[in-house]
Design a protein around this motif. Structure first.
Motif, PDB file in Angstrom:
ATOM      1  N   SER A 180     -16.984  -7.191  -4.677  1.00  0.00           N
ATOM      2  CA  SER A 180     -15.864  -6.243  -4.307  1.00  0.00           C
ATOM      3  C   SER A 180     -14.558  -6.910  -3.814  1.00  0.00           C
ATOM      4  CB  SER A 180     -16.376  -5.285  -3.293  1.00  0.00           C
ATOM      5  OG  SER A 180     -16.405  -5.784  -2.224  1.00  0.00           O
ATOM      6  N   LEU A 181     -13.512  -6.456  -4.089  1.00  0.00           N
ATOM      7  CA  LEU A 181     -12.378  -6.660  -3.478  1.00  0.00           C
ATOM      8  C   LEU A 181     -11.802  -5.635  -2.765  1.00  0.00           C
ATOM      9  CD1 LEU A 181      -9.936  -8.885  -3.365  1.00  0.00           C
ATOM     10  CD2 LEU A 181      -8.858  -7.675  -5.142  1.00  0.00           C
ATOM     11  N   HIS A 182     -11.565  -5.520  -1.502  1.00  0.00           N
ATOM     12  CA  HIS A 182     -10.889  -4.570  -0.603  1.00  0.00           C
ATOM     13  C   HIS A 182      -9.419  -4.827  -0.344  1.00  0.00           C
ATOM     14  CE1 HIS A 182     -11.375  -1.146   2.229  1.00  0.00           C
ATOM     15  NE2 HIS A 182     -10.417  -2.013   3.189  1.00  0.00           N
ATOM     16  N   ILE A 183      -8.609  -3.943  -0.593  1.00  0.00           N
ATOM     17  CA  ILE A 183      -7.247  -4.271  -0.347  1.00  0.00           C
ATOM     18  C   ILE A 183      -7.075  -2.836   0.823  1.00  0.00           C
ATOM     19  CG2 ILE A 183      -4.822  -3.995  -1.183  1.00  0.00           C
ATOM     20  CD1 ILE A 183      -6.153  -4.390  -3.758  1.00  0.00           C
ATOM     21  N   SER A 184      -6.351  -3.308   2.029  1.00  0.00           N
ATOM     22  CA  SER A 184      -5.998  -2.634   3.098  1.00  0.00           C
ATOM     23  C   SER A 184      -4.609  -2.147   3.369  1.00  0.00           C
ATOM     24  CB  SER A 184      -6.744  -2.764   4.356  1.00  0.00           C
ATOM     25  OG  SER A 184      -6.215  -4.271   4.676  1.00  0.00           O
ATOM     26  N   SER A 185      -4.321  -1.161   3.678  1.00  0.00           N
ATOM     27  CA  SER A 185      -2.923  -0.848   3.727  1.00  0.00           C
ATOM     28  C   SER A 185      -1.992  -0.998   2.504  1.00  0.00           C
ATOM     29  CB  SER A 185      -2.451  -1.398   5.082  1.00  0.00           C
ATOM     30  OG  SER A 185      -3.018  -1.279   5.967  1.00  0.00           O
ATOM     31  N   SER A 186      -2.234  -0.764   1.493  1.00  0.00           N
ATOM     32  CA  SER A 186      -1.543  -0.996   0.059  1.00  0.00           C
ATOM     33  C   SER A 186      -0.249  -0.918   0.514  1.00  0.00           C
ATOM     34  CB  SER A 186      -2.320  -0.273  -1.033  1.00  0.00           C
ATOM     35  OG  SER A 186      -1.997   1.039  -0.841  1.00  0.00           O
ATOM     36  N   GLN A 187       0.546  -1.602  -0.440  1.00  0.00           N
ATOM     37  CA  GLN A 187       1.735  -1.820  -0.584  1.00  0.00           C
ATOM     38  C   GLN A 187       2.240  -1.697  -1.876  1.00  0.00           C
ATOM     39  OE1 GLN A 187       3.303  -5.534   1.290  1.00  0.00           O
ATOM     40  NE2 GLN A 187       2.076  -4.921   3.322  1.00  0.00           N
ATOM     41  N   ILE A 188       3.527  -1.391  -2.248  1.00  0.00           N
ATOM     42  CA  ILE A 188       4.059  -1.171  -3.565  1.00  0.00           C
ATOM     43  C   ILE A 188       3.855  -2.472  -4.370  1.00  0.00           C
ATOM     44  CG2 ILE A 188       6.269  -0.779  -5.001  1.00  0.00           C
ATOM     45  CD1 ILE A 188       6.926   1.466  -2.748  1.00  0.00           C
ATOM     46  N   THR A 189       4.017  -3.635  -3.670  1.00  0.00           N
ATOM     47  CA  THR A 189       4.186  -5.054  -4.338  1.00  0.00           C
ATOM     48  C   THR A 189       2.785  -5.267  -4.730  1.00  0.00           C
ATOM     49  OG1 THR A 189       4.215  -6.040  -2.034  1.00  0.00           O
ATOM     50  CG2 THR A 189       6.074  -5.666  -3.435  1.00  0.00           C
ATOM     51  N   ASP A 190       1.715  -4.375  -4.461  1.00  0.00           N
ATOM     52  CA  ASP A 190       0.355  -4.808  -4.650  1.00  0.00           C
ATOM     53  C   ASP A 190       0.209  -4.437  -6.215  1.00  0.00           C
ATOM     54  OD1 ASP A 190      -1.073  -4.047  -1.316  1.00  0.00           O
ATOM     55  OD2 ASP A 190      -0.401  -5.896  -2.172  1.00  0.00           O
ATOM     56  N   SER A 191       0.856  -3.651  -6.775  1.00  0.00           N
ATOM     57  CA  SER A 191       0.753  -3.258  -7.964  1.00  0.00           C
ATOM     58  C   SER A 191       0.583  -4.290  -9.088  1.00  0.00           C
ATOM     59  CB  SER A 191       1.908  -2.079  -8.431  1.00  0.00           C
ATOM     60  OG  SER A 191       1.974  -1.004  -7.589  1.00  0.00           O
ATOM     61  N   GLY A 192      -0.382  -4.013 -10.072  1.00  0.00           N
ATOM     62  CA  GLY A 192      -0.493  -4.997 -11.149  1.00  0.00           C
ATOM     63  C   GLY A 192      -2.186  -4.858 -11.256  1.00  0.00           C
ATOM     64  N   THR A 193      -2.532  -5.950 -12.190  1.00  0.00           N
ATOM     65  CA  THR A 193      -3.630  -5.922 -12.674  1.00  0.00           C
ATOM     66  C   THR A 193      -4.503  -6.776 -11.630  1.00  0.00           C
ATOM     67  OG1 THR A 193      -3.027  -5.442 -14.848  1.00  0.00           O
ATOM     68  CG2 THR A 193      -5.253  -6.442 -14.775  1.00  0.00           C
TER      69      THR A 193
END
Lengths: 113, 115
Positions: free
Chosen positions: A71-84
């Motif tokens: 699993s990959l957990h992304i916390s406090s997502s940001q707009i720049t996290d957008s992608g594949t």
């Protein structure tokens, strides 16, 4: 059939929300890696994580070999996290060749304001 | 971190021509790979290469494809002749050791368009 299943296929988050991306494998694995693929196509290596948990900033990867998942957990997502986000694994086969990675189809993440 | 370079970043050629894609792997790495990604599709393994030999190739690695690394220079993928279905982004990767016991480092890709 697909050896690497990624879920969800796509995900829309509001900025600040957390995300959990899953990767399941149909065979035993020697190793696995997580990548971020930019919209223009280039790859960013996130984690080489054959087992256990690794953290880098807001990202955490956990691989459980016995359960054939990562699993990959992304916390406090940001707009720049957008992608594949892509996961890839190398199978554990008797006499397996040297380092062939099997990729999942990816999770497309969109982070909105 | 370690960098893999690929030259050129884009290549446009006519069907039937020959093309060579160049990869400059991480300097002390011993294992080299090519992957292919058609636009909008999954990344697929093509071939891996160690000690001057192809170790494994997939069904996508057609007879028209060849790889070499003469005298420790670029690791190359040659397609001769090219076909329309060869249009894709080709990624090169390298690793210090094989068998999944080391991370594979990927280049930025070469976008090949066959007209």
């Amino acid at each position: 059939g697909q050896q690497v299943q990624q879920s969800p296929a796509s995900l829309v988050l509001q900025e600040g929300e957390n995300a959990e991306l899953q990767c399941n494998f149909s065979t035993s694995l020697n190793s696995m890696q997580w990548f971020y693929q930019r919209p223009e196509g280039s790859l960013v290596s996130l984690f080489y994580n054959p087992s256990g948990t690794k953290q880098s900033g807001r990202l955490t990867s956990t691989t459980v070999i016995k359960e054939r998942r990562s699993s990959l957990h992304i916390s406090s997502s940001q707009i720049t996290d957008s992608g594949t986000y892509l996961c890839a694994m190398e199978r554990r086969d008797r006499g397996s060749a040297l380092g062939r990675l099997h990729f999942g189809a990816g999770t497309q993440l969109i982070v909105i304001p | 971190g370690p960098k893999v370079l690929q030259i050129p970043s884009h290549q446009i050629i006519d069907m039937g021509q020959m093309v060579t894609l160049n990869c400059d792997p991480v300097s002390n790495h011993l294992y080299f790979y090519w992957y292919k990604q058609i636009l909008g599709q999954q990344m697929e393994f093509l071939v891996n290469f160690y000690n001057g030999k192809v170790m494994e190739k997939s069904k996508l690695f057609k007879d028209q494809f060849s790889v070499e690394r003469p005298d420790g220079s670029y690791f190359t993928l040659k397609i001769q002749p090219t076909a329309l279905e060869d249009s894709a982004v080709y990624f090169c990767a390298s690793s210090l050791v094989g068998g999944g016991y080391a991370e594979q480092f990927f280049g930025p890709g070469t976008r090949l368009t066959v007209l």
